[in-house]
Design an enzyme around this catalytic site. Structure first.
Site, PDB file in Angstrom:
ATOM      1  N   ASP A 104       0.820  -1.220   0.000  1.00  0.00           N
ATOM      2  CA  ASP A 104       0.000   0.000   0.000  1.00  0.00           C
ATOM      3  C   ASP A 104       0.850   1.265   0.000  1.00  0.00           C
ATOM      4  O   ASP A 104       2.002   1.256   0.451  1.00  0.00           O
ATOM      5  CB  ASP A 104      -0.847   0.050   1.278  1.00  0.00           C
ATOM      6  CG  ASP A 104      -1.983  -0.948   1.254  1.00  0.00           C
ATOM      7  OD1 ASP A 104      -2.054  -1.753   0.311  1.00  0.00           O
ATOM      8  OD2 ASP A 104      -2.794  -0.921   2.197  1.00  0.00           O
TER       9      ASP A 104
ATOM     10  N   HIS B 198      -5.861   3.085  -4.337  1.00  0.00           N
ATOM     11  CA  HIS B 198      -5.844   3.336  -2.884  1.00  0.00           C
ATOM     12  C   HIS B 198      -6.212   4.806  -2.609  1.00  0.00           C
ATOM     13  O   HIS B 198      -5.768   5.374  -1.616  1.00  0.00           O
ATOM     14  CB  HIS B 198      -4.448   2.994  -2.355  1.00  0.00           C
ATOM     15  CG  HIS B 198      -4.346   2.856  -0.858  1.00  0.00           C
ATOM     16  ND1 HIS B 198      -5.291   2.211  -0.094  1.00  0.00           N
ATOM     17  CD2 HIS B 198      -3.385   3.268   0.021  1.00  0.00           C
ATOM     18  CE1 HIS B 198      -4.914   2.243   1.178  1.00  0.00           C
ATOM     19  NE2 HIS B 198      -3.773   2.894   1.276  1.00  0.00           N
TER      20      HIS B 198
ATOM     21  N   HIS C 261      -5.166   9.599   0.166  1.00  0.00           N
ATOM     22  CA  HIS C 261      -5.243   8.833   1.410  1.00  0.00           C
ATOM     23  C   HIS C 261      -6.117   9.482   2.484  1.00  0.00           C
ATOM     24  O   HIS C 261      -5.723   9.580   3.662  1.00  0.00           O
ATOM     25  CB  HIS C 261      -3.823   8.611   1.958  1.00  0.00           C
ATOM     26  CG  HIS C 261      -3.674   7.311   2.699  1.00  0.00           C
ATOM     27  ND1 HIS C 261      -3.904   7.193   4.053  1.00  0.00           N
ATOM     28  CD2 HIS C 261      -3.315   6.076   2.291  1.00  0.00           C
ATOM     29  CE1 HIS C 261      -3.687   5.948   4.438  1.00  0.00           C
ATOM     30  NE2 HIS C 261      -3.325   5.242   3.382  1.00  0.00           N
TER      31      HIS C 261
ATOM     32  N   HIS D  64       3.828  -2.321   3.068  1.00  0.00           N
ATOM     33  CA  HIS D  64       3.789  -0.930   2.596  1.00  0.00           C
ATOM     34  C   HIS D  64       5.067  -0.560   1.853  1.00  0.00           C
ATOM     35  O   HIS D  64       6.154  -0.998   2.237  1.00  0.00           O
ATOM     36  CB  HIS D  64       3.582   0.032   3.780  1.00  0.00           C
ATOM     37  CG  HIS D  64       2.246  -0.113   4.434  1.00  0.00           C
ATOM     38  ND1 HIS D  64       1.969  -1.119   5.323  1.00  0.00           N
ATOM     39  CD2 HIS D  64       1.103   0.617   4.295  1.00  0.00           C
ATOM     40  CE1 HIS D  64       0.702  -1.013   5.714  1.00  0.00           C
ATOM     41  NE2 HIS D  64       0.155   0.035   5.105  1.00  0.00           N
TER      42      HIS D  64
HETATM   43 ZN   LIG Z   1      -2.719   3.308   3.032  1.00  0.00          ZN
END
Ligand SMILES: [Zn+2]
Length: 238
Positions: free
Chosen positions: A52, A103, A107, A197
C-alpha cells in the site's frame, strides 16, 4: 374458436408479464452481497502479497528486484498523488506483470469525506493510472481500512472489489525486519492476503525494514509450500 384462441393468448401474455415483473422485483428486493474480500480460497496454499501507499522512487524498485528474484507477482495499491510523481515506477510495476489497485488519490479517511470527494479521490487515481497505460482490474483498498456506506455503494455500483487483508505485517508500526517476518509467518494460512507498505520517502516513511523482511520472507514462504499470486488471481481461483 377465434374467441377462445384470443383469450388463451391474452392469458399467456399476462402470465409472461407477471413472471417478468416477479423476476425484476426479486432482483430489486434481494440485496447483493457487498464486494468486500479479506482472503481468498482457504482450501489451497495460495496467498497474495499486497503493498500500500506507493509507489516510492526509493523503496518500490528494491521491492521489485526481490520479487523478480523469486518470480513472484504482487498487487500494489497505489496512491494517485504518488503515481503522478513517479510515473516511471508505475510503468515498471506494470511492465513486470504486477497488478495495480486503487488506494485513492491522497489517502483520506473515507468516513469523513463527502460523496463527491470520495468519487473524485477514486477517479483522479484512475485517471493518472489510465494516462500511464495501466490496466485496472477494479480493485480498491480504502485508506486505514476504513469504509463508509458511500464507499461500499460506490465500489458496488462500479462493479469493483474492496480488498482488505487477514495478515498484517505490521511494517507500518516501525518494526524491524525480523519482527515483520515473524508476524507474517506466524499468521500465514491458505488464501491469505498479506498487507505490506512501500510508502514514498516524501512522507518520511522508512520502508527499508519491509525490503529487508521480504528478502528473508520470500524463500521461507516458498519453502512452506505457499504460492504467491496477485489478488485477482487469488480471488479468481487460478
Ligand atoms: Zn494506506
Amino acid at each position: 374458436m377465434f374467441y377462445n384462441n384470443s383469450c388463451y393468448f391474452q392469458v399467456l401474455i399476462g402470465l409472461v408479464i407477471l413472471f417478468c415483473l416477479g423476476v425484476l422485483l426479486s432482483e430489486y428486493l434481494t440485496p447483493r452481497p457487498d464486494p468486500i474480500y479479506w482472503h481468498g480460497d482457504e482450501s489451497r496454499p495460495v496467498i497474495a502479497l499486497t503493498f500500500d501507499d506507493g509507489p516510492s522512487a526509493r523503496f518500490t524498485p528494491q521491492i521489485l528486484t526481490v520479487l523478480a528474484h523469486y518470480r513472484i507477482h504482487a498487487t500494489f495499491f497505489l496512491l494517485g498523488r504518488h503515481a503522478w510523481r513517479y510515473p516511471q515506477v508505475v510503468q515498471a510495476l506494470s511492465a513486470q506483470g504486477h497488478e495495480i489497485g486503487n488506494h485513492t488519490y491522497s489517502h483520506p479517511d473515507l468516513t469523513k469525506v463527502h460523496q463527491a470527494t470520495l468519487a473524485r479521490e477514486i477517479e483522479q487515481t484512475e485517471s493518472v493510472l489510465g494516462q500511464l497505460g495501466v490496466r485496472l482490474n477494479g480493485l480498491f483498498r480504502p485508506p486505514y481500512s476504513k469504509l463508509s456506506h458511500d464507499a461500499v455503494g460506490y465500489v458496488k455500483r462500479t462493479g469493483g472489489k474492496i480488498i482488505l487483508w487477514n495478515v498484517d505485517s505490521g511494517d507500518w508500526q516501525g518494526y524491524p525486519a525480523t519482527t515483520i517476518v515473524q508476524r507474517v509467518l506466524n499468521n500465514l494460512k491458505n488464501g491469505a492476503i498479506v498487507v505490506l507498505h512501500d510508502n514514498n520517502e516524501y512522507d518520511n516513511a522508512n520502508r527499508q525494514p519491509t525490503v529487508d523482511a521480504l528478502r528473508l520472507l520470500l524463500p521461507q514462504i516458498q519453502q512452506k509450500g505457499f504460492r504467491c499470486r496477485t489478488v485477482s488471481e487469488l480471488l479468481g481461483g487460478y
